[in-house]
Design a protein around this motif. Sequence first.
Motif, short mmCIF file in Angstrom:
data_model
loop_
_atom_site.label_atom_id
_atom_site.label_comp_id
_atom_site.label_asym_id
_atom_site.label_seq_id
_atom_site.Cartn_x
_atom_site.Cartn_y
_atom_site.Cartn_z
N ARG A 162 0.74 -1.17 0.06
CA ARG A 162 -0.11 -0.06 -0.09
C ARG A 162 0.98 1.19 0.13
O ARG A 162 0.44 2.29 -0.78
CB ARG A 162 -1.13 0.07 1.10
CG ARG A 162 -1.84 -1.02 1.05
CD ARG A 162 -3.14 -1.00 2.29
NE ARG A 162 -3.96 -0.06 1.75
CZ ARG A 162 -4.81 0.41 2.86
NH1 ARG A 162 -5.07 -0.48 3.80
NH2 ARG A 162 -5.50 1.55 2.44
N CYS A 195 3.91 1.48 -1.55
CA CYS A 195 4.42 1.45 -2.71
C CYS A 195 3.41 2.15 -3.81
O CYS A 195 3.71 2.93 -4.55
CB CYS A 195 4.93 0.25 -3.17
SG CYS A 195 6.55 -0.33 -2.35
N CYS A 196 2.08 1.68 -3.63
CA CYS A 196 1.02 2.50 -4.38
C CYS A 196 1.00 3.76 -4.18
O CYS A 196 0.91 4.56 -4.96
CB CYS A 196 -0.27 1.76 -3.77
SG CYS A 196 -0.38 -0.04 -4.67
N HIS A 197 0.89 4.14 -2.72
CA HIS A 197 0.89 5.65 -2.50
C HIS A 197 2.24 6.21 -2.97
O HIS A 197 1.83 7.21 -3.57
CB HIS A 197 0.99 5.68 -1.12
CG HIS A 197 0.80 7.04 -0.36
ND1 HIS A 197 1.87 7.82 -0.47
CD2 HIS A 197 -0.02 7.88 -0.25
CE1 HIS A 197 1.62 9.26 0.04
NE2 HIS A 197 0.21 9.12 0.32
N ARG A 229 1.36 6.78 -6.62
CA ARG A 229 0.21 7.95 -6.91
C ARG A 229 0.59 9.19 -6.78
O ARG A 229 0.42 10.02 -7.46
CB ARG A 229 -1.11 7.27 -5.94
CG ARG A 229 -2.22 8.31 -6.18
CD ARG A 229 -3.51 8.31 -5.44
NE ARG A 229 -3.13 9.20 -4.18
CZ ARG A 229 -2.99 8.96 -3.07
NH1 ARG A 229 -3.25 7.79 -2.72
NH2 ARG A 229 -2.89 9.84 -2.03
N ARG A 278 3.90 -4.36 -9.32
CA ARG A 278 2.68 -4.54 -8.90
C ARG A 278 1.93 -3.17 -8.67
O ARG A 278 0.65 -2.95 -8.76
CB ARG A 278 2.25 -5.47 -8.00
CG ARG A 278 2.80 -6.99 -8.48
CD ARG A 278 2.53 -8.15 -7.39
NE ARG A 278 2.37 -7.69 -6.05
CZ ARG A 278 3.32 -8.07 -5.28
NH1 ARG A 278 4.62 -8.35 -5.76
NH2 ARG A 278 3.41 -7.79 -4.02
N ALA A 279 2.59 -2.46 -7.58
CA ALA A 279 2.01 -1.05 -7.04
C ALA A 279 1.88 -0.35 -8.14
O ALA A 279 0.80 0.37 -8.07
CB ALA A 279 3.16 -0.73 -6.04
N THR A 314 -1.48 -1.37 -10.34
CA THR A 314 -2.44 -1.12 -9.40
C THR A 314 -2.76 0.34 -9.20
O THR A 314 -4.08 0.70 -9.28
CB THR A 314 -2.42 -1.56 -7.77
OG1 THR A 314 -2.24 -3.21 -7.94
CG2 THR A 314 -3.41 -1.23 -7.06
N ALA A 315 -1.70 1.26 -8.92
CA ALA A 315 -1.89 2.79 -8.69
C ALA A 315 -2.50 3.54 -9.88
O ALA A 315 -3.34 4.19 -10.00
CB ALA A 315 -0.66 3.35 -8.27
N ASP A 360 -5.98 2.53 -10.53
CA ASP A 360 -6.85 3.24 -9.68
C ASP A 360 -6.87 4.68 -10.05
O ASP A 360 -7.84 5.33 -9.82
CB ASP A 360 -6.37 3.21 -8.38
CG ASP A 360 -6.42 1.91 -7.48
OD1 ASP A 360 -7.34 1.06 -8.11
OD2 ASP A 360 -5.90 1.55 -6.62
#
Length: 192
Positions: A112, A114-116, A119, A176-177, A180-181, A184
């Motif tokens: 999460r 890494c996704c942040h 983003r 992967r992040a 996903t990001a 999203d």
Amino acid sequence: MDTPIITLYYRESDPMKRKMFLDQSIAAGEEEEANAIRKELWEIRYGGKSEVPDTPADGYLALWMALEFNKNASSRLFGAKSARREIVKNLQKMKITEYQGKSALHQELLFRECCHMVRTYMELCEKDKTYNTTLCGIVPISEKSAKNKLHRDIYETAIQVPADVNMQEELGIITRAAKTAYEDYFPGEGGL
């Protein structure tokens, strides 16, 4: 399911506001184990020295920029080897490899974070006037061209660089992040 405060924590890009939300969640007694891990990750991510007073440096964005800088590593003499060394140094500094070997909760919260990071990078690019222009920042590019440029940048940084330096496994969480990001951030636009 996140609490309302933790939802705000993951939406916020300002490090000090993120810390404020995390501190509020901790004070409210929410998700004690998860918040302890989030606090560790926050300290690792923002604990480095910054050139700007009263603004924490973002170590995850530093890792992303190391990947970004090494986009053409395979075309340089000793480039892939040098790039790999720099990337490994950043992964170790951010304890990403260490956290991937811990519990499922550690891995989920690292993902999460890494996704942040991705983003936050996309938001910075979107707001940056020079990123969305051509001819030395004079001529703005269209929204579609800006989106295509961002797509290409994220693809090259999160997917192509790991392949070029033979670090797909080590950087798998970043790949992967990023996927996903991106999905999203641009829902229904197709992925990387």
